[in-house]
Scaffold this active site. Sequence first.
Site, mmCIF file in Angstrom:
data_model
loop_
_atom_site.group_PDB
_atom_site.id
_atom_site.type_symbol
_atom_site.label_atom_id
_atom_site.label_comp_id
_atom_site.label_asym_id
_atom_site.label_seq_id
_atom_site.Cartn_x
_atom_site.Cartn_y
_atom_site.Cartn_z
ATOM 1 N N GLU A 124 0.824 -1.211 0.000
ATOM 2 C CA GLU A 124 0.000 0.000 0.000
ATOM 3 C C GLU A 124 0.861 1.266 0.000
ATOM 4 O O GLU A 124 0.536 2.235 -0.662
ATOM 5 C CB GLU A 124 -0.914 -0.041 1.234
ATOM 6 C CG GLU A 124 -2.124 0.855 1.176
ATOM 7 C CD GLU A 124 -3.125 0.505 0.080
ATOM 8 O OE1 GLU A 124 -2.941 -0.524 -0.606
ATOM 9 O OE2 GLU A 124 -4.064 1.286 -0.112
ATOM 10 N N ASP A 125 1.959 1.254 0.725
ATOM 11 C CA ASP A 125 2.696 2.501 0.955
ATOM 12 C C ASP A 125 4.041 2.612 0.243
ATOM 13 O O ASP A 125 4.694 3.631 0.333
ATOM 14 C CB ASP A 125 2.965 2.680 2.463
ATOM 15 C CG ASP A 125 1.670 2.841 3.240
ATOM 16 O OD1 ASP A 125 0.629 3.061 2.593
ATOM 17 O OD2 ASP A 125 1.712 2.743 4.474
#
Length: 745
Positions: free
Chosen positions: A112-113
């Site tokens: 996600e990051d």
Amino acid sequence: MEPARPRPAALANVVDLAEARDRAASRAAPVAEPGKQAQFEGLVAVLGGYLKPADIERVAQAFAFSEAAHQGQMRASGEEYITHPLAVAAICASWKLDAQAILAALLHDVVEDTGVTKEHVAQRFGAPVAELVDGVSKLDRIEFQSQEDAQAENFRKMLLAMARDVRVMLVKLADRLHNMRTLSALKSPKRRRIARETLEIHAPIAHRLGLNQVYRELQDLSLANLYPHRFAVISKAVRSARGNRREGIGKILETIQRALPEAGINAQVYGREKHLYGIYRKMVEKRLTFSQVLDIYGFRVVVPDVASCYLALGALHSLYKPVPGKFKDYIAIPKVNGYQSLHTTLIGPYGTPVEMQIRTAEMHRIAEAGVAAHWLYKSDDASISEVQKKTHKWLQSLLDIQSNSRDPAEFLEHVKVDLFPDEVYVFTPKGRIMALPRGATAVDFAYMVHTDVGDQTVAAKINGEPMPLRTELKNGDLVEIITSPGSQPNPGWLGFVRTGKARAHIRHYMKTVKYEESVGLGQRLLGQALRSLGVAAGEIDSQRWERVVRDAGAKSRQDLYADIGLGKRLAAVVARKLAPAQPAESVVGDGRAEARNVPVTIRGADGMAVQLARCCRPIPGDPIIGHISKGQGLVIHTHDCKTIAKSRRKEPDNWVDVDWDPEPDKHFNVGIRALVTNGRGILAKVAAEITAADTNITNVHTEDDETGNYAIMEFAIDVADRAHLARVMRSLRRLQEVVRINRVK
Ligand code: MN
């Protein structure tokens, strides 16, 4: 005043526990993480207690990988980002989750990051870990907006359904717990939003999974962040009440500790205090002031076996008067999350009500750790299987599998089940969540929103893309229905709608508005069916007509036509009943005679030749639709078969609604395709896995992909139904070499 005396041990327990909690709650600054290296060593120390050295080596690799991926990122508190995944992994380790879950905890934010892809994670750490990470990332992407209670319940279910694998939810809860513990680093509005979401969504999920410690901590942390002032006032009141009520509590404790052994009961007695959020709820719900909330103290009596629970209850009731109506037997009738205990409230010496919980050590373990507790020990204990029977359905299925398998790794593979196999949860454009039965389509959704919307549907967009109305909805889909005031329901929809509501409305519409048309359509369909039997409608005498109409329960010939036109009855079946008896050979052509031998049982097709389409090879469990074709009888396709899309649009009259017979006793041929990493003996390995799942292989085809690193294997196999197929595919997924597996249609 009595002479000073050492505090009884268990009272020390109440006070120490409560004071420790106060200390934790009053921390103004975020918890200072120890240096990341020390943090990692702490994690390894815990894992060393239950994981193999090779697994711990993989954990070290995941730590290095995650640290490199998050390089340069900071948390709001100013710490290095990697401290967060390390803390999440430590929480998971305290629940003794398996190695895959610990790896996923360390890697949970990399997709996600950071720039890392799911495929990359799969390559480094294996597909199961990548699936877990992907599962957690998916949960992060959907956001809860509504404030209504009913919506919150649906959202919780949607999250659980999307998680599929319980471990995904456990990692997510560990993630949320750490974020809540460090929430004070954030600005106020964001803090409040996250605290509210935690209170409405995550705490109840933790409760449902039986993770009671997590549940209470999430609630208290939410209260502290949502209403800091109220939280401070209640904590202070609890602290001073603790002093005031200490004497009474001590007296009760001593009495109990003396009385139970005298009654021959071997018990441990612990003091406990309601958690702050519990006190707060009680004040709000019952409109009480703090001083009116009397039962903030209680005792927990832990005994060796179930019989002693009831003995202890009797002993306590003879010491103090019970409050009428407060006794609850959660041993005979456990709560849905598996919780078991006896609850009773006694009136103490100063008139203070004191809640007592009586349970066995085993019940205590499950009450505190819930679903995680089932990981820890194998169920060689008969009392667990007793709990299982009464536990909530999906939890029960997990435990059943566990007690049947000796290998914990195998158990974990089985954890990948649909938590809500019968429902899907989708969003309306305004962010409302609707629950629909599995297999429901855009049209079902439209009727669920409103009858008028359903009746006037012309098109649908799913996640912003125009999609066919028959598209099956998936968890988390955002569905938008396009209506047009002049449009009407399409009889063809009856071929794919799943909900009774949609079906009833389409039929109702056709019955009232379209009766004449249905009659016409039915008459046409029946005429066709009769002609294919070599019979002209005019040849049938009126006696035969009367009998068939009566047998069908119709009021008149018109009604029977209408039923056919509405798809309630198959024209071909009615035609057969109307046609004068003839030798089978002359009725059924060659192709059909062969097809008749296919012993498929399809509801609504009695007396008809039935065959399964070769293009999509339907198996029981698939949503199906039948095509009446001349010379072939009824050919069964899956709803999503691509080869029939055009015909369904152009000649809707030839399509009928059919269903599988509930218990077809036969095997069905189906195709599966596996992408595997190439290597010696891999075909034999995959084939062995398939046959081990009680399945015959009828055909195999393999080829290498361009790189030569992977092979594509296609198998034709015989299965009983969809569930059987799913079992086969699941056991193949378990092989390290299998990268991807899907059904061929
Ligand atoms: Mn996170």
